[in-house]
Design an enzyme around this catalytic site. Structure first.
Site, short mmCIF file in Angstrom:
data_model
loop_
_atom_site.label_atom_id
_atom_site.label_comp_id
_atom_site.label_asym_id
_atom_site.label_seq_id
_atom_site.Cartn_x
_atom_site.Cartn_y
_atom_site.Cartn_z
N LYS A 198 -20.14 -85.97 10.70
CA LYS A 198 -18.98 -85.10 10.93
C LYS A 198 -18.04 -85.79 11.91
O LYS A 198 -18.46 -86.22 13.00
CB LYS A 198 -19.48 -83.79 11.52
CG LYS A 198 -18.62 -82.58 11.25
CD LYS A 198 -19.41 -81.35 11.68
CE LYS A 198 -18.62 -80.08 11.55
NZ LYS A 198 -19.33 -78.96 12.19
C1 E4P Z 1 -17.92 -75.87 11.42
O1 E4P Z 1 -18.52 -76.81 10.96
C2 E4P Z 1 -18.04 -75.42 12.80
O2 E4P Z 1 -19.31 -75.80 13.27
C3 E4P Z 1 -17.95 -73.94 12.98
O3 E4P Z 1 -17.80 -73.26 11.75
C4 E4P Z 1 -17.01 -73.49 14.04
O4 E4P Z 1 -17.06 -72.09 14.14
P1 E4P Z 1 -16.53 -71.29 15.41
O5 E4P Z 1 -15.03 -71.27 15.34
O6 E4P Z 1 -17.12 -69.93 15.26
O7 E4P Z 1 -17.02 -72.03 16.63
#
Ligand code: E4P
Length: 218
Positions: free
Chosen positions: A83
């Site tokens: 990522k």
């Molecule tokens: C995506 O890969 C992120 O880890 C995640 O969905 C972020 O979510 P949040 O805005 O609830 O922190």
């Protein structure tokens, strides 16, 4: 639509994997901090539980370090999706890793044009954050619709739209209506999908009526 769970909690992941409905896992540095475990062994463990893509995020923001981190994360298991953030350095690493056959999830996407760049960089997944847009009074789901329209215009793009920052089941309903490829959800949102009061009520009535028959299937 594929379901990924957005957590670094291995017990939650094991529990949801046992349902047979879990297609992958996403983590991020905040979720890893919350899990309170060493990062690399945790990703190894998650990859041994889930056969689908497991996103492991780089920590650096400069190209050189991010590139080395990405190469190291990619070695953990064949189902790791590295990522990277949607920055010039992140997309450079994305192109490099994708060209070498590694899955890449480009995260922190907040605009359709950012998503276009990620697809051009060969991302396997683009992660638009719907909840965080809704939080600032912008329409998160409109971003999903725009990205899907753009990607549909260019069939050569292989990038899957991974709806992220999901906060409640209606986000998932809207994403599915739009035809998003994947949604990553906190564990409690996935569990909420099963429930309907009429299911509970109907099942209770069937159980009571079956008792009255005095029969057993087995
Ligand atoms: C995506 O890969 C992120 O880890 C995640 O969905 C972020 O979510 P949040 O805005 O609830 O922190």
């Amino acid at each position: 639509m594929k379901f990924f769970v957005d957590t670094g909690d291995i017990n939650e992941i094991r529990d949801l994997a046992a349902t047979g409905l879990l297609d992958g896992v996403t983590t991020n540095p905040s979720l890893i901090a919350k899990a309170g475990k060493p990062f690399i062994p945790l990703i190894e463990e998650i990859c041994s539980v889930v056969t689908g893509p497991v996103s492991a995020e780089v920590a650096a923001t400069d190209y050189e370090t991010m590139s080395k981190e990405g190469a190291k994360l990619a070695q953990i298991a064949p189902n790791v999706a590295v990522k990277v953030p949607l920055t010039p350095a992140g997309l450079k690493v994305c192109k490099e890793l994708s060209d070498g056959g590694t899955m890449v999830n480009v995260t922190l996407c907040f605009s359709p044009l950012q998503a276009l760049l990620a697809a051009k960089a060969g991302a396997s997944f683009i992660s638009p954050f719907v909840g965080r847009l809704d939080d600032i009074s912008q329409d998160g789901m409109q971003l999903i619709a725009d990205i899907l329209t753009i990607y549909d215009n260019y069939p050569d793009f292989q990038t899957e739209v991974l709806v992220a920052s999901v906060r409640h089941p209606v986000h998932l309903l809207e994403a599915a209506r739009l035809g998003a490829h994947v949604a990553t959800c906190p564990p409690d949102v996935i569990r909420k999908l099963y429930h309907h009061p009429l299911t509970d009520k109907g099942l209770a009535a069937f159980v009571e009526d079956w008792k009255k028959t005095g029969q057993s299937i087995l």
